[in-house]
Motif scaffolding. Structure first.
Motif, short mmCIF file in Angstrom:
data_model
loop_
_atom_site.label_atom_id
_atom_site.label_comp_id
_atom_site.label_asym_id
_atom_site.label_seq_id
_atom_site.Cartn_x
_atom_site.Cartn_y
_atom_site.Cartn_z
N GLU A 303 45.16 35.76 46.61
CA GLU A 303 44.85 37.03 45.99
C GLU A 303 45.03 36.90 44.48
O GLU A 303 45.93 36.19 44.01
CB GLU A 303 45.78 38.14 46.53
CG GLU A 303 45.62 38.40 48.01
CD GLU A 303 46.62 39.43 48.52
OE1 GLU A 303 47.40 39.94 47.67
OE2 GLU A 303 46.64 39.70 49.72
N SER A 304 44.18 37.58 43.73
CA SER A 304 44.30 37.60 42.27
C SER A 304 43.76 38.93 41.78
O SER A 304 42.54 39.16 41.77
CB SER A 304 43.52 36.43 41.65
OG SER A 304 43.54 36.53 40.24
N SER A 305 44.65 39.81 41.39
CA SER A 305 44.22 41.13 40.92
C SER A 305 43.44 41.03 39.61
O SER A 305 42.52 41.82 39.37
CB SER A 305 45.45 42.04 40.74
OG SER A 305 46.37 41.45 39.84
N SER A 306 43.77 40.04 38.76
CA SER A 306 43.06 39.92 37.49
C SER A 306 41.60 39.50 37.70
O SER A 306 40.69 40.04 37.06
CB SER A 306 43.78 38.90 36.60
OG SER A 306 43.83 37.62 37.21
N GLU A 348 49.69 33.55 46.36
CA GLU A 348 49.28 33.52 44.97
C GLU A 348 49.41 32.10 44.44
O GLU A 348 50.24 31.32 44.90
CB GLU A 348 50.15 34.46 44.12
CG GLU A 348 50.10 35.92 44.56
CD GLU A 348 51.14 36.76 43.85
OE1 GLU A 348 51.86 36.20 43.01
OE2 GLU A 348 51.21 37.96 44.14
N ILE A 350 48.96 29.75 40.51
CA ILE A 350 48.81 29.77 39.06
C ILE A 350 48.00 28.54 38.66
O ILE A 350 48.28 27.44 39.14
CB ILE A 350 50.18 29.77 38.36
CG1 ILE A 350 50.95 31.07 38.68
CG2 ILE A 350 50.03 29.62 36.86
CD1 ILE A 350 52.35 31.09 38.11
N GLU A 354 43.13 30.26 33.25
CA GLU A 354 42.69 31.29 34.18
C GLU A 354 41.78 32.30 33.49
O GLU A 354 40.75 32.71 34.05
CB GLU A 354 43.90 32.00 34.79
CG GLU A 354 43.52 33.11 35.77
CD GLU A 354 44.73 33.73 36.45
OE1 GLU A 354 44.54 34.71 37.17
OE2 GLU A 354 45.85 33.23 36.25
N THR A 358 37.89 32.88 34.54
CA THR A 358 37.52 34.22 35.03
C THR A 358 36.37 34.80 34.20
O THR A 358 35.42 35.39 34.75
CB THR A 358 38.73 35.16 34.97
OG1 THR A 358 39.79 34.62 35.77
CG2 THR A 358 38.37 36.54 35.50
#
Length: 719
Positions: A303-306, A348, A350, A354, A358
């Motif tokens: 998951e990655s909210s950003s 999650e 890192i 990133e 994105t």
């Protein structure tokens, strides 16, 4: 003394001593970090199966996974010598030194998943490697082997089993009642399990996934191996998403890097900052209430909210307010640039750069959407099929004045005496006095029979079919499930429809009218469900469709197997596949003859098949495919599943869908096509009216309302 004074007096004067926690308490606390609910346990087990190179994964669930969660795979298995420490904490085959974390390519590596499950549930393992002569079964509790029964040793016991591993988790959270009581209902927990399996099935299309409830005859999720992610999305998330998918590919653009997309981000150049990404996302024509976002980084579901917010911001300028897209995104990064050890469940990760990655992905998706914007389509869709309702025939309901441009509404109140209501033109049901169809309005050259295209041609008369008496609980259970799944409104539509015409023969699409509404239906799907019900109704009492001369079984199987693609993935030659299917059918000769009127001679000739509808002849070009599918698709081991899957395959054989492997006719020969068209209109649709009990599942993709007369009047009056 007051209550506060009593509490103050009970407190110790100095600080409390620091004590070392008991090991069992440590393990149970750690288990709570890993296993939040049955779906999180399943995610860990799925990843272990995929790490074991499994190509088939079957999951069985009871009470949302809280009573039973079982996963069976055909992977490499576990060595017997490793079973004693299998459920201990920090035991893993994925790591040897800390430096291995920098190049990690497997799913699991912490060595805590199975240990955690053994601390909060009863766990058993059955496993077999290819080199073992038998499988081994072991039971675990609190991370160690235990005896299955009193008086026995805890050592693994030999047993029967296939190559691979089966892990059974029972009574999850039996010793942590607070965690158990905090879970949702079993239906919601099962929905979470299906969600996890669906996401992994999309990302791993070459793996066969199956998920079902314990005791259920049919699975809720079932996929077959393929190499196309877009096909998997279409199968698992529906045709509405599948037809609107856009494919986006983007990678790091560095001097000297190849222009094509590599399978691995480290192919070619040894650059730790090299990456590639592929996305399947919906265009401007698809709108949903909630964003569906599947994110895989180096094949790991995370998951990655950003990243999610960045992609949603791209769609905010394209979709209406409140509308959301479907997005599947797979990012491949050099393992040296990713830190996966930041969350106990690996939810999650890192990774380096990133924000830059994105932004590049968002820009690529935006460019794709802009390029598609010129072909945006607006569809008009009314309510799902239902009974035709007349707003003028009820009291206390809203009526919209057709001539009011402001769209104001007036409410008809209760009246003591009901006055006769005028029937307006747009509520009148209209059908041709001659029952004319689309085919009758188009000239037909060289029809296969004289009445094809004749508007006066009527459907043939169908004889009644009575339900056979049967004492088998399995058949009675299947019949009961058909009655329970009945959708009353859709069944009424089918029984009282007027046939309009066939729209597309290859895709099996037809138009029917019911009251003032027009529906587009997939008549092959409707027919398949009807023939399944006819097979179930006549179980053990079928007419026979005899072959003269009888065709050789092996010859038919060889035709279908030779035309089938992807057989090499089974690890067997085509002749070996033919041998196995033939042997299976010969072993079941007696049962097939007794229950299904399917006779195969000892000389391996197909003598007869069950004849489900006397007035209807199935397409015999599909016979080789039907016989071939009986081998892998029928669950021969369980009585109810065997009967159910066999009748499903028989219904698919009888349905008018075109043959997948054997062409039904050459492009130049239209005789067979005209005959099939006549049979569809005058026999099949007549049978659907008489026999089909329509289930709700047909509303998902196979019956769509395309027009409604009152709405058309409202549109034209405003033009």
């Amino acid at each position: 003394m007051g209550e506060q004074d009593q509490e103050a007096s009970s407190r110790p004067a100095g600080p409390l001593p620091i004590q070392r926690l008991h090991e069992s308490l440590i393990n149970r606390i750690a288990a709570g970090e890993i296993i939040h609910r049955p779906a999180s346990a399943l995610k860990e087990l799925l990843e272990n199966s995929l790490d074991a190179k499994a190509t088939s994964i079957r999951v069985t669930v009871k009470e949302g996974g809280m009573k039973l969660l079982q996963i069976q795979d055909n992977g490499c298995g576990i060595r017997k010598s490793d079973l004693p420490i299998l459920a201990e904490r920090f035991t893993t085959s994925k790591l040897k030194s800390f430096s291995d974390l920098s190049r990690l390519t497997t799913y699991g590596f912490r060595g805590e998943a199975l240990a955690s499950m053994s601390h909060v549930a009863h766990m058993s393992v059955v496993t077999k490697t290819k080199s073992d002569s038998c499988a081994w079964k072991a039971y675990y509790s609190e991370g160690v082997l235990i005896a299955p029964k009193a008086g026995q040793t805890p050592d693994p016991k030999p047993c029967a089993g296939n190559d691979g591993t089966t892990i059974t988790i029972e009574d999850m959270f039996y010793n942590t009642p607070t965690r158990l009581s905090a879970l949702r209902g079993s239906s919601e927990e099962y929905a979470r399990i299906l969600d996890v399996m669906t996401k992994y099935a999309v990302h791993n299309p070459k793996v066969s996934f199956l998920c079902k409830k314990a005791g259920s005859p049919s699975p809720e999720l079932s996929t077959s191996p393929s190499s196309d992610i877009s096909h998997a999305i279409r199968l698992l998330y529906g045709h509405a998403i599948g037809k609107e998918l856009l494919n986006v590919k983007v990678s790091s653009s560095r001097a000297g890097s190849p222009s094509n997309q590599p399978d691995s981000p480290v192919d070619g150049l040894d650059d730790p900052e090299r990456w590639s990404a592929e996305a399947y996302c919906t265009g401007a024509n698809y709108q949903a209430k909630k964003t569906v976002f599947l994110l895989f980084i180096n094949h790991r579901l995370v998951e990655s909210s950003s990243i999610k917010r960045a992609i949603e911001s791209v769609y905010s300028g394209v979709l209406p307010k409140g509308a959301s897209p479907f997005v599947y995104l797979s990012i491949k990064i050099d393992p040296r640039s990713v830190d996966v050890n930041v969350h106990p469940t690996k939810r999650e990760v890192i990774f380096l750069n990133e924000e830059v990655i994105t932004e590049r992905i968002s820009d690529a998706i935006q460019q794709k959407l802009v390029g598609q914007s010129h072909s945006r389509v607006f569809e008009y869709q009314t309510l799902l099929p239902g009974r035709s309702t007349d707003s003028n025939s009820r009291k206390g309901v809203k009526k919209v004045r057709a001539g009011d441009d402001e769209g104001n509404e007036e409410v008809e109140g209760e009246e003591e005496e009901e006055e006769p209501q005028k029937l307006y033109s747009h509520h009148k049901v209209r059908t041709s006095v001659h029952d004319r169809t689309l085919e009758s309005m188009i000239p037909v050259t060289n029809p296969s029979r004289s009445d094809v295209g004749d508007p006066s041609a009527k459907a043939v008369g169908l004889k009644d079919i009575t339900e056979s008496s049967c004492d088998l609980n399995s058949i009675n259970g299947l019949r009961q499930s058909v009655r329970k799944s009945m959708h009353h409104d859709l069944t009424e539509i089918i029984k009282k429809h007027t046939f309009v015409g066939i729209v597309d023969n290859q895709r099996c699409l037809s138009l029917i009218q019911h009251a003032t509404k027009l529906y587009l239906v997939n008549h092959a799907a409707l027919a398949e469900e009807m023939f399944y019900q006819l097979a179930l109704m006549q179980f053990g009492n079928y007419r026979r469709l005899k072959f003269d001369p009888p065709p050789p079984l092996r010859t038919l199987l060889k035709l279908a197997v030779d035309a089938e693609t992807g057989t090499e993935r089974s690890g067997l030659s085509k002749n070996e596949i033919v041998d196995r299917i033939s042997e299976t059918l010969l072993r079941q000769r007696a049962m097939l003859s007794e229950y299904f009127a399917m006779n195969i001679s000892p000389e391996e000739e197909v003598l007869s098949l069950p004849h489900l509808l006397k007035e209807y002849t199935p397409d015999l070009n599909k016979l080789p495919t039907f016989l071939m599918r009986l081998g892998p698709q029928v669950q021969w081991q369980s009585e109810q599943e065997c009967f159910d899957t066999f009748m499903r395959e028989l219904a698919y054989f009888y349905s008018p869908s075109p043959s997948t492997f054997i062409p039904s006719s050459s492009s130049g020969d239209t005789t067979q096509e005209k005959s099939a068209t006549w049979q569809t209109e005058h026999v099949l649709f007549q049978a659907l009216r008489k026999f089909l009990i329509a289930p709700k599942s047909l509303l998902e993709n196979d019956v769509v309302q395309v027009a409604n007369l009152p709405d058309l009047y409202r549109v034209f009056e405003r033009c």
